[in-house]
Design a protein around this motif. Structure first.
Motif, PDB file in Angstrom:
ATOM      1  N   ILE A  97       0.863  -1.171   0.000  1.00 47.32           N
ATOM      2  CA  ILE A  97       0.000   0.000   0.000  1.00 47.32           C
ATOM      3  C   ILE A  97       0.907   1.231   0.000  1.00 47.32           C
ATOM      4  O   ILE A  97       1.833   1.329   0.808  1.00 47.32           O
ATOM      5  CB  ILE A  97      -0.966   0.022   1.202  1.00 47.32           C
ATOM      6  CG1 ILE A  97      -1.818   1.288   1.173  1.00 47.32           C
ATOM      7  CG2 ILE A  97      -0.231  -0.133   2.530  1.00 47.32           C
ATOM      8  CD1 ILE A  97      -2.782   1.402   0.034  1.00 47.32           C
ATOM      9  N   SER A  98       0.683   2.141  -0.925  1.00 51.05           N
ATOM     10  CA  SER A  98       1.472   3.365  -1.006  1.00 51.05           C
ATOM     11  C   SER A  98       0.705   4.503  -0.336  1.00 51.05           C
ATOM     12  O   SER A  98      -0.459   4.744  -0.655  1.00 51.05           O
ATOM     13  CB  SER A  98       1.763   3.726  -2.464  1.00 51.05           C
ATOM     14  OG  SER A  98       2.594   4.863  -2.537  1.00 51.05           O
ATOM     15  N   ILE A  99       1.350   5.191   0.573  1.00 48.81           N
ATOM     16  CA  ILE A  99       0.712   6.244   1.362  1.00 48.81           C
ATOM     17  C   ILE A  99       1.301   7.587   0.968  1.00 48.81           C
ATOM     18  O   ILE A  99       2.519   7.771   0.953  1.00 48.81           O
ATOM     19  CB  ILE A  99       0.914   5.992   2.867  1.00 48.81           C
ATOM     20  CG1 ILE A  99       0.290   4.646   3.258  1.00 48.81           C
ATOM     21  CG2 ILE A  99       0.301   7.111   3.704  1.00 48.81           C
ATOM     22  CD1 ILE A  99       0.698   4.167   4.630  1.00 48.81           C
ATOM     23  N   GLY A 100       0.434   8.531   0.633  1.00 53.86           N
ATOM     24  CA  GLY A 100       0.871   9.887   0.315  1.00 53.86           C
ATOM     25  C   GLY A 100       0.608  10.258  -1.120  1.00 53.86           C
ATOM     26  O   GLY A 100      -0.523  10.408  -1.542  1.00 53.86           O
ATOM     27  N   GLY A 101       1.687  10.441  -1.897  1.00 55.99           N
ATOM     28  CA  GLY A 101       1.546  10.928  -3.260  1.00 55.99           C
ATOM     29  C   GLY A 101       1.398  12.435  -3.288  1.00 55.99           C
ATOM     30  O   GLY A 101       1.439  13.125  -2.265  1.00 55.99           O
ATOM     31  N   TRP A 102       1.229  12.962  -4.483  1.00 54.18           N
ATOM     32  CA  TRP A 102       1.132  14.413  -4.645  1.00 54.18           C
ATOM     33  C   TRP A 102      -0.007  15.005  -3.829  1.00 54.18           C
ATOM     34  O   TRP A 102       0.166  16.020  -3.150  1.00 54.18           O
ATOM     35  CB  TRP A 102       0.957  14.738  -6.131  1.00 54.18           C
ATOM     36  CG  TRP A 102       0.815  16.202  -6.421  1.00 54.18           C
ATOM     37  CD1 TRP A 102      -0.329  16.864  -6.717  1.00 54.18           C
ATOM     38  CD2 TRP A 102       1.864  17.177  -6.407  1.00 54.18           C
ATOM     39  NE1 TRP A 102      -0.073  18.203  -6.916  1.00 54.18           N
ATOM     40  CE2 TRP A 102       1.273  18.423  -6.727  1.00 54.18           C
ATOM     41  CE3 TRP A 102       3.229  17.123  -6.172  1.00 54.18           C
ATOM     42  CZ2 TRP A 102       2.011  19.594  -6.808  1.00 54.18           C
ATOM     43  CZ3 TRP A 102       3.966  18.293  -6.257  1.00 54.18           C
ATOM     44  CH2 TRP A 102       3.357  19.507  -6.564  1.00 54.18           C
ATOM     45  N   SER A 103      -1.176  14.379  -3.868  1.00 54.28           N
ATOM     46  CA  SER A 103      -2.359  14.961  -3.243  1.00 54.28           C
ATOM     47  C   SER A 103      -2.486  14.689  -1.756  1.00 54.28           C
ATOM     48  O   SER A 103      -3.189  15.412  -1.058  1.00 54.28           O
ATOM     49  CB  SER A 103      -3.623  14.435  -3.933  1.00 54.28           C
ATOM     50  OG  SER A 103      -3.631  14.793  -5.292  1.00 54.28           O
ATOM     51  N   TYR A 104      -1.830  13.625  -1.267  1.00 57.55           N
ATOM     52  CA  TYR A 104      -2.074  13.164   0.105  1.00 57.55           C
ATOM     53  C   TYR A 104      -0.848  13.261   1.009  1.00 57.55           C
ATOM     54  O   TYR A 104      -0.733  12.520   1.980  1.00 57.55           O
ATOM     55  CB  TYR A 104      -2.555  11.716   0.077  1.00 57.55           C
ATOM     56  CG  TYR A 104      -3.918  11.494  -0.560  1.00 57.55           C
ATOM     57  CD1 TYR A 104      -4.825  12.539  -0.744  1.00 57.55           C
ATOM     58  CD2 TYR A 104      -4.308  10.223  -0.975  1.00 57.55           C
ATOM     59  CE1 TYR A 104      -6.066  12.325  -1.317  1.00 57.55           C
ATOM     60  CE2 TYR A 104      -5.555   9.997  -1.538  1.00 57.55           C
ATOM     61  CZ  TYR A 104      -6.422  11.051  -1.721  1.00 57.55           C
ATOM     62  OH  TYR A 104      -7.653  10.828  -2.291  1.00 57.55           O
ATOM     63  N   SER A 105       0.077  14.171   0.725  1.00 54.94           N
ATOM     64  CA  SER A 105       1.284  14.314   1.547  1.00 54.94           C
ATOM     65  C   SER A 105       1.202  15.459   2.553  1.00 54.94           C
ATOM     66  O   SER A 105       2.153  15.704   3.287  1.00 54.94           O
ATOM     67  CB  SER A 105       2.510  14.529   0.650  1.00 54.94           C
ATOM     68  OG  SER A 105       2.854  13.349  -0.037  1.00 54.94           O
ATOM     69  N   LYS A 106       0.076  16.142   2.612  1.00 60.15           N
ATOM     70  CA  LYS A 106      -0.028  17.371   3.416  1.00 60.15           C
ATOM     71  C   LYS A 106       0.332  17.164   4.873  1.00 60.15           C
ATOM     72  O   LYS A 106       0.983  18.028   5.492  1.00 60.15           O
ATOM     73  CB  LYS A 106      -1.446  17.931   3.290  1.00 60.15           C
ATOM     74  CG  LYS A 106      -1.676  19.219   4.078  1.00 60.15           C
ATOM     75  CD  LYS A 106      -3.081  19.759   3.828  1.00 60.15           C
ATOM     76  CE  LYS A 106      -3.341  21.033   4.632  1.00 60.15           C
ATOM     77  NZ  LYS A 106      -4.691  21.582   4.369  1.00 60.15           N
ATOM     78  N   TYR A 107      -0.066  16.038   5.468  1.00 64.18           N
ATOM     79  CA  TYR A 107       0.059  15.881   6.923  1.00 64.18           C
ATOM     80  C   TYR A 107       1.192  14.958   7.346  1.00 64.18           C
ATOM     81  O   TYR A 107       1.292  14.608   8.522  1.00 64.18           O
ATOM     82  CB  TYR A 107      -1.279  15.410   7.502  1.00 64.18           C
ATOM     83  CG  TYR A 107      -2.354  16.466   7.353  1.00 64.18           C
ATOM     84  CD1 TYR A 107      -2.379  17.595   8.169  1.00 64.18           C
ATOM     85  CD2 TYR A 107      -3.317  16.361   6.348  1.00 64.18           C
ATOM     86  CE1 TYR A 107      -3.339  18.578   8.011  1.00 64.18           C
ATOM     87  CE2 TYR A 107      -4.287  17.344   6.188  1.00 64.18           C
ATOM     88  CZ  TYR A 107      -4.291  18.449   7.023  1.00 64.18           C
ATOM     89  OH  TYR A 107      -5.251  19.429   6.853  1.00 64.18           O
ATOM     90  N   PHE A 108       2.063  14.577   6.429  1.00 60.85           N
ATOM     91  CA  PHE A 108       3.212  13.767   6.830  1.00 60.85           C
ATOM     92  C   PHE A 108       4.059  14.481   7.873  1.00 60.85           C
ATOM     93  O   PHE A 108       4.510  13.878   8.855  1.00 60.85           O
ATOM     94  CB  PHE A 108       4.082  13.443   5.609  1.00 60.85           C
ATOM     95  CG  PHE A 108       3.819  12.102   4.985  1.00 60.85           C
ATOM     96  CD1 PHE A 108       3.985  10.936   5.714  1.00 60.85           C
ATOM     97  CD2 PHE A 108       3.439  12.009   3.660  1.00 60.85           C
ATOM     98  CE1 PHE A 108       3.758   9.699   5.134  1.00 60.85           C
ATOM     99  CE2 PHE A 108       3.208  10.771   3.065  1.00 60.85           C
ATOM    100  CZ  PHE A 108       3.365   9.616   3.806  1.00 60.85           C
TER     101      PHE A 108
END
Length: 574
Positions: A164-175
């Motif tokens: 499972i890949s977590i994040g990417g361009w759209s979903y990295s805001k809260y890392f």
């Protein structure tokens, strides 16, 4: 030029059903490198043939690219790892979660907040005709969707690993927020393992529940775009502390994945990461430390140029070297022009003047190969068939990619597969394509071979491909990459971990407490394996009548339980 890569966010259920495909949502690297002479490409140092590819969550909508086609088109059997993209981080809980909410417009700083596609993941039923095993989903299954199709795919291809890949361009805001403290790191990691590895999906739409996704995922891929940088999506959180916190986050993932595997039959779980190709972003990562925790680091060696610079000049999105026509500006305080060669130099050898330590193990690093093309329109032919020429804007949106400036291989028939419209830049070692004022940049067989030869010459691990959605029916680019990269390795890289790992508390789930053997088995001369002992590469132990060799650092991993991917090499009976 701008270092920002405005890729379009992955839209989930409702928007995608309406036909607004969010193509190529999130592996923009931002990579900068200086003009330099081409490095001579030597013969292969090692096979370096690992093959990792991304399968996008939104593939099942406008493109109707179902997991079944990974089987029927011969894709699954050519891959070692599939990364399923993408999972998100909750804005307030700062953990992994599931939701059925479309991402917003890419210009919105809150576009990815709370977004996800649980419908695609485990609620969308597949008919018998569209199912991997030829059986229709039923209403009373624990889960359906892509997750269940992956389970069926793995039954056919037992050597295939799925992350499972977590994040990417759209979903990295809260890392950055989730990685900030020891407590927040532990919380994020444990939530991701609970949801994806343990398989405890939230009940939604009549599907899900404890353990319903168990056994589907073999590891976790981290795609944080980008630590310590404002070059990610508009609104992303970042800070100078991200540099150290990223290392600590990977250490926590490695620790908890190992503990979970030890507690569940000694399974080896993979930890991989998509990482930038630009020195402006590489400098915010501890390149000499994170290799201790990763099985593979996938360098995003593409998206170096594109139609976000609407007037061009038209240039390669993935040049192997920086040629004379490279228009990239040098950006203070010291980042160089984009190229694959200079990106790899930074990861392996470092750039002290730019604060990059280097030191990443070559045998764990893969080069990215893009399955899509970036393009401009209104480009005059000039002396080089558009190369280095100005443009009037992004190329026209194609029906499936649905985004100006982007096109899949399958949408450019007659251009990228036509010798009359295909050109070669021998300085950059890159192909480009020109017809009727449209200029496209991307891969062909010659560019693929040059990239693979380069990877072999530097002892790299192999290839990462983004994304399978862009393939044509004949899987042309995949086949060419498989041929160029060569055979897959039988074991992961053998670089030992750092000698002083971060001091985070242990995972909440301890390894099994089975007493270790206290004496070697009869006839064995090596010391008996001890679950509590720490072993490093080339250490021999005795266990169950066999002698075993440790290929890298390990603790608590039982010999003979983790197959080809495990740390222990069976040297035979004592």
């Amino acid at each position: 030029m701008s270092t920002r890569r405005p890729l379009i966010a992955a839209l989930s259920t409702a928007a995608l059903a309406a036909g607004a495909l969010a193509a190529l949502a999130g592996l923009g690297p931002g990579g900068q490198a200086s003009a330099s002479a081409a490095r001579p490409i030597a013969a292969a140092v090692s096979t370096g043939g690992v093959k990792i590819a991304y399968y996008d969550q939104w593939s099942i909508y406008g493109n109707a690219f179902y997991p079944k086609q990974l089987d029927t088109r011969g894709i699954a059997g050519k891959l070692d790892v599939i990364n399923y993209s993408f999972g998100n981080i909750h804005p307030t809980d700062l953990g992994c979660f599931e939701a059925n909410k479309a991402a917003g417009d890419d210009a919105n700083p809150n576009a990815g907040d709370g977004a996800g596609d649980s419908y695609a993941d485990y609620q969308r039923s597949f008919s018998a005709a569209d199912s991997v095993d030829g059986t229709a989903d039923t209403w009373n299954q624990p889960i359906v969707g892509v997750f269940n199709q992956f389970r069926e795919l793995k039954a056919k291809y037992p050597k295939l690993k799925i992350n499972i890949s977590i994040g990417g361009w759209s979903y990295s805001k809260y890392f950055s927020d989730a990685a900030k403290t020891d407590a927040s790191r532990q919380k994020l990691v444990s939530s991701c393992i609970k949801q994806y590895i343990q398989g405890d999906l939230p009940i939604d739409g009549g599907y899900g529940g404890a353990g319903t996704a168990a056994g589907i995922f073999d590891g976790i891929d981290i795609d944080w775009e980008y630590p310590g940088s404002d070059g990610g999506h508009l609104g992303n959180h970042y800070s100078a502390a991200d540099k150290q916190n990223y290392t600590l986050l990977l250490a926590e993932f490695r620790k908890q994945l190992d503990a979970f595997g030890a507690a569940h039959g000694g399974k080896k779980y993979l930890l991989t990461a998509a990482l930038p190709a630009g020195q402006d972003k590489i400098k915010n990562i501890e390149t000499d430390k994170i290799g201790a925790y990763l099985d593979y680091a996938n360098i995003m060696t593409y998206d170096m140029h594109g139609a976000w610079d609407a007037d061009g000049p038209a240039y390669h999105q993935s040049p192997l070297y920086s040629g004379a026509d490279d228009p990239t500006d040098v950006i203070a305080p010291g980042t160089q022009k984009y190229s694959i060669d200079n990106a790899i130099d930074a990861w392996l050898d470092g750039s002290p003047q730019y604060g990059i330590a280097g030191g990443f193990p070559a045998g764990k690093l893969t080069l990215g190969y893009e399955f899509y093309y970036r393009g401009w329109k209104g480009v005059p032919a000039g002396a080089k068939n558009g190369l280095g020429q100005p443009a009037t804007g992004a190329s026209a949106a194609r029906p499936l990619s649905a985004v100006p400036g982007i096109a899949h291989y399958k949408e450019l028939s007659g251009i990228v597969d036509n010798p009359a419209t295909t050109f070669w830049d021998d300085q950059a070692k890159a192909a480009y394509f020109y017809k009727d004022g449209e200029f496209f940049t991307g891969l062909d067989q010659k560019a693929i071979q040059a990239r693979a030869d380069y990877a072999h010459s530097r002892g790299l691990a192999g290839a990462m491909m983004y994304s399978l959605l862009g393939l044509d029916d004949r899987t042309t680019l995949l086949n060419e990459i498989v041929d160029a990269v060569g055979s897959s390795p039988t074991t992961p890289p053998t670089t030992p971990p750092a000698t002083t790992p971060p001091t985070t508390p242990p995972a909440t789930t301890p390894p099994p407490t089975t007493p270790p053997p206290t004496t070697p088995p009869a006839g064995c001369t090596a010391p008996a394996w001890d679950r509590a002992a720490v072993y490093t590469g080339s250490t021999h132990v005795s266990y169950k009548g066999h002698t075993w060799n440790a290929k890298w650092w390990t603790q608590g991993e039982e010999p003979g339980t983790t197959g080809d991917w495990g740390v222990w090499q069976d040297l035979g009976a004592c």
